[in-house]
Design an enzyme around this catalytic site. Structure first.
Site, PDB file in Angstrom:
ATOM      1  N   THR A  40     -35.372  -8.743 -20.617  1.00 59.38           N
ATOM      2  CA  THR A  40     -36.762  -9.221 -20.673  1.00 59.38           C
ATOM      3  C   THR A  40     -36.923 -10.293 -21.750  1.00 59.38           C
ATOM      4  O   THR A  40     -37.623 -11.288 -21.558  1.00 59.38           O
ATOM      5  CB  THR A  40     -37.701  -8.030 -20.983  1.00 59.38           C
ATOM      6  OG1 THR A  40     -37.526  -7.046 -19.965  1.00 59.38           O
ATOM      7  CG2 THR A  40     -39.157  -8.455 -21.020  1.00 59.38           C
ATOM      8  N   HIS A  43     -35.799 -13.592 -20.516  1.00 56.41           N
ATOM      9  CA  HIS A  43     -36.840 -14.259 -19.705  1.00 56.41           C
ATOM     10  C   HIS A  43     -37.868 -14.930 -20.616  1.00 56.41           C
ATOM     11  O   HIS A  43     -38.330 -16.039 -20.345  1.00 56.41           O
ATOM     12  CB  HIS A  43     -37.553 -13.245 -18.805  1.00 56.41           C
ATOM     13  CG  HIS A  43     -36.704 -12.747 -17.678  1.00 56.41           C
ATOM     14  ND1 HIS A  43     -36.366 -13.533 -16.600  1.00 56.41           N
ATOM     15  CD2 HIS A  43     -36.122 -11.538 -17.463  1.00 56.41           C
ATOM     16  CE1 HIS A  43     -35.605 -12.833 -15.764  1.00 56.41           C
ATOM     17  NE2 HIS A  43     -35.440 -11.623 -16.279  1.00 56.41           N
ATOM     18  N   GLU A  64     -37.102  -3.099 -28.198  1.00 62.44           N
ATOM     19  CA  GLU A  64     -36.052  -2.084 -28.345  1.00 62.44           C
ATOM     20  C   GLU A  64     -35.723  -1.988 -29.833  1.00 62.44           C
ATOM     21  O   GLU A  64     -35.212  -2.945 -30.415  1.00 62.44           O
ATOM     22  CB  GLU A  64     -34.816  -2.500 -27.525  1.00 62.44           C
ATOM     23  CG  GLU A  64     -35.140  -2.729 -26.049  1.00 62.44           C
ATOM     24  CD  GLU A  64     -33.913  -3.090 -25.214  1.00 62.44           C
ATOM     25  OE1 GLU A  64     -32.810  -3.210 -25.766  1.00 62.44           O
ATOM     26  OE2 GLU A  64     -34.085  -3.260 -23.983  1.00 62.44           O
ATOM     27  N   ARG A 200     -18.184  -7.612 -17.325  1.00 60.27           N
ATOM     28  CA  ARG A 200     -19.037  -6.427 -17.334  1.00 60.27           C
ATOM     29  C   ARG A 200     -18.270  -5.202 -16.847  1.00 60.27           C
ATOM     30  O   ARG A 200     -18.426  -4.101 -17.376  1.00 60.27           O
ATOM     31  CB  ARG A 200     -20.263  -6.666 -16.458  1.00 60.27           C
ATOM     32  CG  ARG A 200     -21.169  -7.667 -17.105  1.00 60.27           C
ATOM     33  CD  ARG A 200     -22.464  -7.800 -16.388  1.00 60.27           C
ATOM     34  NE  ARG A 200     -23.482  -8.213 -17.334  1.00 60.27           N
ATOM     35  CZ  ARG A 200     -24.714  -8.558 -17.005  1.00 60.27           C
ATOM     36  NH1 ARG A 200     -25.070  -8.512 -15.737  1.00 60.27           N
ATOM     37  NH2 ARG A 200     -25.574  -8.914 -17.914  1.00 60.27           N
TER      38      ARG A 200
HETATM   39 ZN    ZN Z   1     -35.807  -3.585 -22.656  1.00 55.63          ZN
END
Ligand code: ZN
Length: 344
Positions: A40, A43, A64, A200
């Protein structure tokens, strides 16, 4: 205080001096120790269409985090000064039917810390005391900083019973990897995780060594199923990628009556093959946020009983080096990136 601010309606974030938040009678003020960067936040950094529509400028971003309570409002009794906490980033109202029924995560009036209201990439963050989650002594601060996304993973992975089940995870981003770790902790049999990003997948192999990673660009899921002696298909699917091909592939490899929990957010609408879903009797469940506060209870309990995500944190940086942290996230090669705010 220092804070990372979306200061201008353009690409980037800026470290600035801003006022320390004032708290109300039901709030706490948290001295932030560690924060983690979320997709997020990327973004918001890029200021894409979603960010333009949802994020007011200027705004202190970030949701977070882990820290220590510095101050409590007049009416706060549940938590106290000096307590180590993380916090639920969805700040809910008190009017909606969902809230009145105790389903706080389904409140349509929710405001997001660091998305709609001032966030935690700062020395201090204000939070309603209701949202503060005390940390057990054995949960380190850097893990506190990743509880928000872990909550998404736990909410998704606990949507269906995983004991003895074969689980397919599509998408090996940090939350996909977390969900594979949770599935292992919850007693799944085979855990297969797919992605097309080799970095990943190799990170996943480090964090969850017993998961079978599959690069779907070069390997066929049917071959992997044969190798694992799976004859019918996966019992439970955890869709973490938001990618249309991954979702179709998941549906194609489920057992009859299989169950799929969906967290990955597609960038644009995609097609559902309803005929296939119906004929295979597939259950789809959309997952949003974390259940307040049952998901928090479960994830802290799992962390206290052996769930280990230390290796998922690939970058630990002082907050002043936030640009390097964001670059690592944008590269698509990192796990979680944790910033330290104790010495900014
Ligand atoms: Zn988050």
């Amino acid at each position: 205080m220092k804070a990372l601010v979306k200061a201008k309606p353009e690409e980037g974030l800026w470290m600035q001096e801003v006022d320390r938040p004032e708290i109300g009678p039901d709030d706490v003020l948290i001295r932030v120790h560690k924060t983690a960067i979320c997709g997020t936040d990327i973004h918001i950094w890029k200021y894409d269409d979603w960010a333009r529509k949802n994020v007011p400028v200027p705004l202190v971003v970030g949701h977070e985090y882990g820290g220590v309570i510095e101050e409590v409002g007049r009416d706060v009794t549940r938590v106290k000064v000096g307590q180590r906490v993380s916090g639920e980033g969805h700040v809910v109202g008190e009017k909606s039917r969902a809230v009145r029924a105790g389903r706080f995560h389904l409140d349509p009036e929710t405001k997001g810390i660091g998305v709609n209201i001032p966030g935690a990439f700062a020395e201090y963050v204000r939070l309603p005391a209701f949202n503060a989650v005390p940390l057990p002594d054995d949960v380190p601060m850097e893990i506190a900083a990743i509880l928000d996304p872990l909550g998404n993973a736990v909410h998704t992975a606990t949507a269906f019973d995983l004991v003895g089940e074969d689980v397919l995870v599509t998408g090996a981003g940090p939350i996909g990897i977390m969900s594979a770790a949770v599935a292992r902790h919850c007693g799944a049999r085979h855990i297969v995780i797919t992605d097309i990003n080799p970095d990943r997948l190799s990170l996943c192999q480090t964090v969850v060594p017993s998961a079978r990673t599959v690069n779907t660009a070069s390997e066929d899921l049917r071959d992997v199923m044969a190798e694992l002696k799976m004859t019918e298909g996966f019992d439970v699917g955890l869709e973490m990628s938001g990618a249309e091909p991954a979702f179709h592939q998941m549906v194609d490899h489920m057992v009859m009556g299989g169950k799929i929990a969906m967290l990955g957010l597609p960038a644009k609408p995609f097609t559902l093959d309803m005929g296939t879903l119906i004929m295979r009797a597939i259950t789809l469940k959309a997952i949003y946020g974390r259940e307040m506060f049952e998901t928090w209870h479960k994830m802290l309990a799992m962390l206290q009983s052996g769930l280990n995500l230390e290796k998922l944190i690939t970058h630990r940086l002082p907050a002043s080096e936030f640009k390097a942290g964001f670059d690592a996230m944008k590269s698509g090669k990192s796990g979680k990136v944790v910033l330290d705010w104790t010495d900014v």
